[in-house]
Design an enzyme around this catalytic site. Structure first.
Site, PDB file in Angstrom:
ATOM      1  N   GLY A  36     -77.822  63.242   1.507  1.00 18.91           N
ATOM      2  CA  GLY A  36     -78.739  63.704   0.617  1.00 18.91           C
ATOM      3  C   GLY A  36     -78.529  65.533   0.726  1.00 18.91           C
ATOM      4  N   GLY A  37     -77.315  65.774   1.546  1.00 21.20           N
ATOM      5  CA  GLY A  37     -77.249  67.033   0.896  1.00 21.20           C
ATOM      6  C   GLY A  37     -78.803  67.964   1.094  1.00 21.20           C
ATOM      7  N   SER A  95     -72.614  62.683   4.440  1.00 17.36           N
ATOM      8  CA  SER A  95     -72.331  62.637   3.845  1.00 17.36           C
ATOM      9  C   SER A  95     -73.278  63.684   4.990  1.00 17.36           C
ATOM     10  CB  SER A  95     -73.093  63.052   2.798  1.00 17.36           C
ATOM     11  OG  SER A  95     -73.328  64.398   1.576  1.00 17.36           O
TER      12      SER A  95
END
Length: 542
Positions: A139-140, A222
């Site tokens: 989710g960055g 991520s």
């Protein structure tokens, strides 16, 4: 107290669970009652608090131990998610030739600052000795939650021979606000400190759920994978006591990691104070701690949306303690907290439309794109990078941009990591078309909400599904994907990656839709482009 084991199951379960972890766990500060999943035979603990609510005076402070709670807490409901933002949506970076941004109205998500919880699933055969996998969601660093990722899937991929923990941490403005004032009056990288606090909690308590604290592997996708890299190099690679033995990175996201008082974090802090009415306060951080949470989250969303397309604004920084330098610098020193790694990337990480703006296909210029992607680069570095990608035979400028984004932000970090491990890491590539970022998630979490967002896996083949998903959990169990719990697993021998051998396991399919598992060497041209990104790290923040 409500009994969670139905009487019809109790007699059968008693013998099986004689040495198993009890569904009632006493953590000292609270007692949690788990529930039996009748479909799997596993025990689920949902919404277990590992830290106090980081609200009010605890905003931008280090995570604190939970308050004592009396009675028994039923751990049968998903916890609050942390406050959420989205991806950048701007056509240019707000840090290039601009000191402001366009405000965006957004609905406040159904989330809370009180969100520091874990979900745990333990097989009935735990006995305090099972390996443990800790999932850090993607989710960055701006969005994501535990709700989308069921630990049941990971336990299944391990054949019931591991415990799975899914954690939440502060996100966006709440987890990664930086600047001199945050340094002086609070803590930097609060979201990463939440993760570390959860790892410490696991060391203290996971044996009560049937896990072995000496056999912990952290795994994320991520930003979750990027977090794994940062924990490997945290505290100068000398975290004590030891919190984990293995790290798995899937599509590790490594954005700029600027110094906390770099002009970019300082400008972001100014934007936050301007949007919250704290710009004229004598103590801006104290003012922000008193601000309404909805006002803060509106700023969180506005500032994030104003970022360059596909990128995030609130990300980790060099804080001088948890992170003493940039990732490439610390990785080169070779002092890491873990014993072994598995690092897997997808073929076309940035091919996903929300990472490179598809509407710019006819107008994009690679030099301009690199300048927006990495606003700290000099003009000479921008020109060098543009020439490198223009001459790489990658296709049209939009394809060059996709490659530049995917390699610099996601893929190259896996090689920097593997070089630091000196033959103690495994490199894999998920190549099932289209091979975009997060296309692999459905294989790890087929029964979760994240898995259900895909109508089916990109390649729905039982042999592929098992070989691919099990390899990660085989690593969790033994730090070696070649040690298999499932005798029907057909994955060939997976060598470790070395600078000489450069062996990668490619997970793909043939033209006739048959599974393909091949060991191939990393290509020279690709590694040369990664060498370029490493060489400009002092300006890019990597």
């Amino acid at each position: 107290m409500r009994l969670l084991l139905a009487s019809s199951l109790l007699a059968t379960a008693t013998a099986v669970l004689a040495d198993a972890p009890t569904p009632l766990v006493d953590l000292g500060y609270a007692k949690y009652q788990g529930t039996l999943n009748n479909d799997t035979g596993n025990i689920e603990f949902l919404g277990v608090r590992y830290a106090a609510a980081p609200t009010g005076t605890l905003r931008w402070q280090a995570p604190q131990a939970p308050q004592i709670t009396s009675g028994v807490q039923l751990a049968n409901k998903q916890p609050n998610t942390c406050m959420q933002a989205g991806n950048g949506a701007n056509t240019v970076s707000p840090f290039r030739n601009s000191s402001s941004f366009t405000r965006r109205q957004s609905d406040t998500p159904g989330a809370s600052e009180d969100c520091l919880f874990v979900n745990i699933v333990t097989p009935a055969s735990g006995n305090g000795k099972l390996p443990v996998v800790v999932w850090i969601h993607p989710g960055g660093y701006a969005w994501g939650d535990a709700y989308h990722y069921t630990p049941e899937d990971l336990v299944s991929n391990a054949g019931g021979q591991a415990i799975a923990v899914v954690l939440q941490h502060r996100l966006g403005l709440f987890g990664f606000l930086s600047g001199q004032k945050v340094h002086d009056g609070g803590v930097l990288n609060a979201g990463l400190l939440d993760q570390q606090f959860a790892f410490q909690w696991i060391q203290e308590h996971i044996s009560k759920f049937g896990g072995d604290p000496a056999k912990v592997t952290i795994w994320g996708d991520s930003s979750g994978g990027g977090s794994g890299i940062l924990h490997l190099i945290s505290n100068n690679g000398n975290t004590s006591p030891k919190l984990f033995r293995g790290v798995i990175t899937s599509s590790a996201y490594v954005p700029p990691v600027y110094a906390y008082n770099n002009w970019i974090p300082e400008r972001v802090f100014t934007w936050v104070t301007e949007q919250t009415g704290c710009s004229s306060a004598s103590d801006a951080l104290a003012c922000l701690r008193q601000a309404d949470v909805d006002v803060l989250n509106a700023a969180n969303n506005n500032i994030t949306a104003a970022g360059f397309y596909g990128l995030l604004t609130f990300t980790p920084v060099v804080d001088g303690t948890f992170l003493t330098d940039r990732p490439t610098v610390l990785l080169k020193r070779g002092k890491l907290n873990g014993d072994a790694v598995m690092s897997v990337t997808n073929t076309f990480e940035a091919g996903r439309p929300n990472l490179v703006d598809p509407s710019t296909a006819d107008t994009i210029e690679i030099a301009e794109y690199i300048a927006n992607l990495w606003p700290g680069l000099t003009q000479d570095q921008i020109n060098e990078g543009a020439t490198l990608y223009a001459n790489a035979g990658l296709g049209a400028p939009i394809d060059q941009a996709i490659a530049a984004n995917g390699e610099s932000v996601f893929i190259c970090a896996s090689y920097w990591l593997l070089r630091a491990l000196s033959g103690k890491g495994y490199k894999g590539e998920f190549a099932i078309p289209p091979g975009y970022h997060v296309n692999d998630l459905v294989y790890y979490f087929p029964n979760s909400i994240m898995g259900q967002q895909f109508s089916s896996p990109p390649f729905d083949n039982a042999e592929f599904r098992n070989n691919f998903a099990q390899s990660f959990m085989n690593f969790v169990i033994s730090l070696n994907p070649n040690t298999k719990w499932d005798s029907s697993n057909t994955l060939p021998n997976w060598p470790t990656w070395t600078s000489d051998g450069r062996a990668e396991m490619v997970f793909n399919k043939t033209e006739s839709n048959q599974p393909s598992f091949q060991v191939v060497p990393s290509t020279d041209a690709f590694l040369q482009r990664c060498d370029f990104w490493e060489s400009v790290g002092a300006n890019s923040g990597q």
